[in-house]
Design a protein around this motif. Structure first.
Motif, short mmCIF file in Angstrom:
data_model
loop_
_atom_site.label_atom_id
_atom_site.label_comp_id
_atom_site.label_asym_id
_atom_site.label_seq_id
_atom_site.Cartn_x
_atom_site.Cartn_y
_atom_site.Cartn_z
N ILE A 1 0.84 -1.19 0.00
CA ILE A 1 0.00 0.00 0.00
C ILE A 1 0.88 1.25 0.00
O ILE A 1 0.62 2.20 -0.74
CB ILE A 1 -0.96 -0.02 1.20
CG1 ILE A 1 -1.97 -1.16 1.03
CG2 ILE A 1 -1.68 1.31 1.35
CD1 ILE A 1 -2.83 -1.42 2.23
N ASN A 2 1.93 1.26 0.81
CA ASN A 2 2.85 2.40 0.84
C ASN A 2 3.53 2.59 -0.50
O ASN A 2 3.70 3.72 -0.97
CB ASN A 2 3.89 2.23 1.94
CG ASN A 2 3.31 2.46 3.31
OD1 ASN A 2 2.28 3.10 3.46
ND2 ASN A 2 3.98 1.92 4.31
N LEU A 3 3.95 1.50 -1.13
CA LEU A 3 4.59 1.59 -2.44
C LEU A 3 3.61 2.13 -3.49
O LEU A 3 3.96 3.01 -4.28
CB LEU A 3 5.12 0.21 -2.86
CG LEU A 3 5.78 0.15 -4.22
CD1 LEU A 3 7.08 0.97 -4.22
CD2 LEU A 3 6.07 -1.29 -4.60
N LEU A 4 2.39 1.63 -3.48
CA LEU A 4 1.39 2.09 -4.44
C LEU A 4 1.07 3.57 -4.24
O LEU A 4 1.02 4.34 -5.21
CB LEU A 4 0.11 1.25 -4.31
CG LEU A 4 -1.03 1.67 -5.23
CD1 LEU A 4 -0.69 1.32 -6.67
CD2 LEU A 4 -2.31 1.01 -4.81
N LEU A 5 0.87 3.99 -2.99
CA LEU A 5 0.57 5.40 -2.74
C LEU A 5 1.75 6.30 -3.08
O LEU A 5 1.56 7.40 -3.60
CB LEU A 5 0.15 5.59 -1.28
CG LEU A 5 -1.23 5.06 -0.91
CD1 LEU A 5 -1.47 5.21 0.59
CD2 LEU A 5 -2.31 5.76 -1.69
N SER A 6 2.96 5.85 -2.81
CA SER A 6 4.13 6.64 -3.16
C SER A 6 4.24 6.83 -4.67
O SER A 6 4.49 7.94 -5.15
CB SER A 6 5.40 5.98 -2.63
OG SER A 6 5.39 5.91 -1.24
N MET A 7 4.05 5.77 -5.42
CA MET A 7 4.11 5.87 -6.87
C MET A 7 2.97 6.73 -7.42
O MET A 7 3.15 7.52 -8.34
CB MET A 7 4.07 4.47 -7.51
CG MET A 7 5.30 3.64 -7.22
SD MET A 7 6.84 4.44 -7.72
CE MET A 7 6.60 4.61 -9.46
N TYR A 8 1.78 6.59 -6.83
CA TYR A 8 0.61 7.37 -7.26
C TYR A 8 0.87 8.86 -7.08
O TYR A 8 0.67 9.66 -8.01
CB TYR A 8 -0.60 6.92 -6.45
CG TYR A 8 -1.85 7.72 -6.70
CD1 TYR A 8 -2.56 7.59 -7.89
CD2 TYR A 8 -2.34 8.60 -5.75
CE1 TYR A 8 -3.71 8.31 -8.11
CE2 TYR A 8 -3.49 9.33 -5.96
CZ TYR A 8 -4.17 9.18 -7.14
OH TYR A 8 -5.30 9.90 -7.37
N PHE A 9 1.33 9.27 -5.90
CA PHE A 9 1.58 10.69 -5.66
C PHE A 9 2.79 11.19 -6.43
O PHE A 9 2.85 12.35 -6.82
CB PHE A 9 1.72 10.97 -4.17
CG PHE A 9 0.40 10.95 -3.45
CD1 PHE A 9 -0.56 11.90 -3.74
CD2 PHE A 9 0.12 9.98 -2.51
CE1 PHE A 9 -1.78 11.89 -3.09
CE2 PHE A 9 -1.09 9.97 -1.86
CZ PHE A 9 -2.05 10.92 -2.15
N PHE A 10 3.76 10.32 -6.68
CA PHE A 10 4.91 10.71 -7.50
C PHE A 10 4.47 11.04 -8.92
O PHE A 10 4.82 12.08 -9.47
CB PHE A 10 5.96 9.60 -7.50
CG PHE A 10 7.13 9.86 -8.39
CD1 PHE A 10 8.10 10.78 -8.02
CD2 PHE A 10 7.27 9.20 -9.60
CE1 PHE A 10 9.18 11.03 -8.84
CE2 PHE A 10 8.35 9.43 -10.43
CZ PHE A 10 9.31 10.36 -10.04
#
Length: 131
Positions: free
Chosen positions: A101-110
């Motif tokens: 979830i952290n990886l997905l949210l980080s990529m999404y906001f990036f």
């Protein structure tokens, strides 16, 4: 010995601190005021300047454009769609682990940050033909 003095997380020098000897400095009222003031400015200034730029760009457009409105059918459908979205988010957080979830949210906001920055840089002068 008092438990407040033996707690390594209270920031006091008497606690001995971590193994490397570094302790966190105590916070001061000036530092707290500076931190909260800068957070307030960082939150309000982009909104203010974005709204100012939006009004300036809207004045240059054709006034005959119809404003967007919501129909009664859309208003009736909104609670159902919102409930399904919340149920999907709940299931997503229950199924996947925190690392994914952290990886997905980080990529999404990036990706969203890069797109917003490129769009902002491209339209700095607010041209009328920008889409």
């Amino acid at each position: 010995m008092d438990s407040a003095l033996s707690d390594p997380h209270n920031g006091s020098a008497e606690a001995g601190g971590p193994a490397n000897g570094k302790t966190r400095p105590p916070s001061t009222p000036e530092g707290i005021a500076l931190a909260y003031g800068s957070l307030l400015l960082m939150a309000l200034l982009p909104i203010f300047f974005g709204a100012l730029r939006s009004v300036r760009c809207a004045r240059g457009k054709n006034a005959s454009d119809m404003p967007e409105t919501i129909t009664s059918r859309d208003a009736a459908r909104f609670p159902i769609v919102a409930s399904c979205a919340l149920l999907g988010l709940y299931l997503f957080f229950k199924i996947f682990s925190q690392e994914y979830i952290n990886l997905l949210l980080s990529m999404y906001f990036f990706v969203l940050g890069i797109l917003a920055l490129s769009h902002t840089i491209r339209d700095l002068h607010c041209p009328a033909a920008a889409v």
